[in-house]
Structure formats: C-alpha cells, structure tokens
Design a protein around this motif. Sequence first.
Motif, short mmCIF file in Angstrom:
data_model
loop_
_atom_site.label_atom_id
_atom_site.label_comp_id
_atom_site.label_asym_id
_atom_site.label_seq_id
_atom_site.Cartn_x
_atom_site.Cartn_y
_atom_site.Cartn_z
N MET A 1 0.87 -1.15 0.04
CA MET A 1 -0.13 -0.11 -0.01
C MET A 1 0.90 1.26 0.26
O MET A 1 1.92 1.06 0.51
N ASN A 2 0.67 2.32 -0.71
CA ASN A 2 1.20 3.49 -0.76
C ASN A 2 1.45 4.13 0.44
O ASN A 2 0.42 4.22 1.24
N ALA A 3 2.44 4.50 1.07
CA ALA A 3 2.78 5.06 2.30
C ALA A 3 2.11 6.30 2.36
O ALA A 3 1.74 6.87 3.64
N GLU A 4 1.60 7.06 1.37
CA GLU A 4 1.03 8.45 1.20
C GLU A 4 -0.41 8.36 1.84
O GLU A 4 -0.99 8.93 2.29
N HIS A 5 -1.07 6.83 1.64
CA HIS A 5 -2.22 6.53 1.97
C HIS A 5 -2.15 5.26 2.96
O HIS A 5 -2.76 4.15 2.29
N PRO A 6 -1.97 5.54 4.18
CA PRO A 6 -1.87 4.23 4.87
C PRO A 6 -3.26 3.59 5.04
O PRO A 6 -3.93 4.33 5.28
N SER A 7 -3.17 2.33 5.10
CA SER A 7 -4.40 1.72 5.39
C SER A 7 -5.07 1.15 6.72
O SER A 7 -6.01 0.94 6.82
N GLY A 8 -3.58 0.97 7.33
CA GLY A 8 -4.07 0.69 9.11
C GLY A 8 -5.10 1.74 9.57
O GLY A 8 -4.75 2.93 9.71
N ALA A 9 -5.85 1.22 10.36
CA ALA A 9 -6.81 2.51 11.23
C ALA A 9 -5.93 3.11 12.35
O ALA A 9 -5.92 4.02 12.47
N ASP A 10 -5.01 2.16 12.88
CA ASP A 10 -3.93 3.09 13.57
C ASP A 10 -3.14 4.06 13.21
O ASP A 10 -2.87 5.10 13.75
N LEU A 11 -2.59 3.65 12.02
CA LEU A 11 -1.97 4.70 11.44
C LEU A 11 -2.60 5.87 10.97
O LEU A 11 -2.16 7.24 11.20
N ARG A 12 -3.78 5.69 10.59
CA ARG A 12 -4.51 6.82 10.27
C ARG A 12 -5.00 7.71 11.59
O ARG A 12 -5.10 8.87 11.45
N LEU A 13 -5.42 7.11 12.55
CA LEU A 13 -5.49 7.65 13.81
C LEU A 13 -4.60 8.38 14.40
O LEU A 13 -4.51 9.78 14.76
N GLN A 14 -3.18 7.95 14.17
CA GLN A 14 -2.09 8.72 14.46
C GLN A 14 -1.91 10.02 13.50
O GLN A 14 -1.30 11.18 14.29
N ARG A 15 -2.18 9.92 12.58
CA ARG A 15 -2.14 11.13 11.62
C ARG A 15 -3.05 12.14 11.67
O ARG A 15 -2.68 13.12 12.02
N ILE A 16 -4.35 11.77 12.11
CA ILE A 16 -5.33 12.71 12.70
C ILE A 16 -5.04 13.31 13.67
O ILE A 16 -4.98 14.48 13.90
N GLU A 17 -4.38 12.49 14.95
CA GLU A 17 -4.01 13.11 16.38
C GLU A 17 -2.64 13.93 15.94
O GLU A 17 -2.87 15.11 16.60
N ARG A 18 -1.91 13.86 14.89
CA ARG A 18 -0.60 14.65 14.77
C ARG A 18 -1.35 16.02 14.01
O ARG A 18 -0.70 16.94 14.49
N LEU A 19 -1.99 15.90 13.20
CA LEU A 19 -2.55 17.12 12.60
C LEU A 19 -3.30 18.14 13.27
O LEU A 19 -3.27 19.15 13.57
N ALA A 20 -4.20 17.20 14.25
CA ALA A 20 -4.99 17.99 15.12
C ALA A 20 -4.01 18.62 16.45
O ALA A 20 -4.33 19.65 16.78
N ALA A 21 -2.94 18.22 16.73
CA ALA A 21 -2.05 18.61 17.70
C ALA A 21 -1.30 19.80 17.04
O ALA A 21 -1.03 21.00 17.62
N CYS A 22 -1.25 19.72 15.56
CA CYS A 22 -0.64 21.03 14.88
C CYS A 22 -1.64 22.27 14.86
O CYS A 22 -1.22 23.38 15.14
N LEU A 23 -2.94 21.79 14.81
CA LEU A 23 -3.89 22.74 14.78
C LEU A 23 -4.02 23.61 16.05
O LEU A 23 -4.13 24.66 16.18
#
Length: 200
Positions: A1-23
């Motif tokens: 799977m392309n690293a730009e679009h991770p498929s795992g729910a855990d990776l997606r949640l980490q990304r969302i939380e990282r972006l939320a922290a930046c905001l």
Amino acid sequence: MNAEHPSGADLRLQRIERLAACLTRAKEGDLSALDSVVRELNPLLWRVARSQGLSDDDAADAVQTTWLELVRQLAVIHSPLALTSWLVRATKREAWRVNARRRKSANPGHEALDDAPDDAPAPDDRLLTHERDRTLWRHFARLSERCRTLLALVAYAERPDYAAIVEALGMPHGSIGPTRGRCLAKLRAMLLADPEWCAA
C-alpha cells in the motif's frame, strides 16, 4: 500500500491526532505549526479541487484560498480532530465558487440573449421539476450526515477522487461503493414511499 495513504486504522488515527496537535498549537499562536499541515494535506486538497473540474491554476488558487480561510477561522474551529474533513469541505466550496464565477463570465451579454430562442421548459414543467426537486432534497436531508457527505462527494465530482473520500470520511476504500449503494437504496425507499414523489 502506498505510504501516502496508509491503510491501517492505527496509522490513520495517529495522522489525525498529529494534525490535530498542529492545529491546536496554531490556535495557541504558533502559526508555524501549520507548515507541516500544509505539507501533508496540500496534495489532497489540490486533488479535491481538480476533481471539481478546475484547471491546475484555478485549483492552486482555490487551495490557497482554503489555507487563508483556515487561518481566518482558527478561533472558531472547535474540533481539531476533524481538520481534514473541514479542509476538504472548504476546498470544495471554494471550487464551486470558482466554477460559478467562470460560468457567469462565460455567459453571453444581454444583447445576445435577447435574440436567442427560448428553449426553457413550459411553466407547468418547471413547476413539476421544482416540486420533485423539493421532495428529493427533503428526503436527502433525512439521510445520515455520513450518507449525505458521501453522496455529495461522489455526485459533484465528474470522476470522484476516492482518496479524498477516504480522507474526508475516514472509511476504507473498499467500503465506499457498498456504502454509497446502501445510502441510495435508503433514499430510493423514502422517495417511493412518498405520495408527492410518486404523483410528480
């Protein structure tokens, strides 16, 4: 799977939380925290704008306007965890505005319209169409927010960008088609049960 679009729910949640922290940091005054948000989400927003039929230049302008709107709206964004969805919606709205301005500027002048034949439907046909549209949108509004968002994302794009839908709704790529089918089936059932729709 392309690293730009991770498929795992855990990776997606980490990304969302990282972006939320930046905001959150940006809302506290550290606007440089938005740099990583821009780097990560700019390609997605550009694809969303392009999926609305914008040229490369218009898409770039629409995305730039979206980022400026984010800075203006920082204080009123109450859910940092919904940042990606907010940005996707804002980009689509700006793309619609650009398309509307382009259509308006492409219309002929009043003089040309005066000589053009009137191909508009008869008043009774317009009334029937208006009634059907009103009934359709009334039932569309009764669908869940997830169904409304999914159907809108698919309907407004000539070729839907499934990566953008995955990002906006946080749903697996393979479930988009079946979920869309279930949403349409619900809408169809509501319409068929409505005497106003059947009589129109």
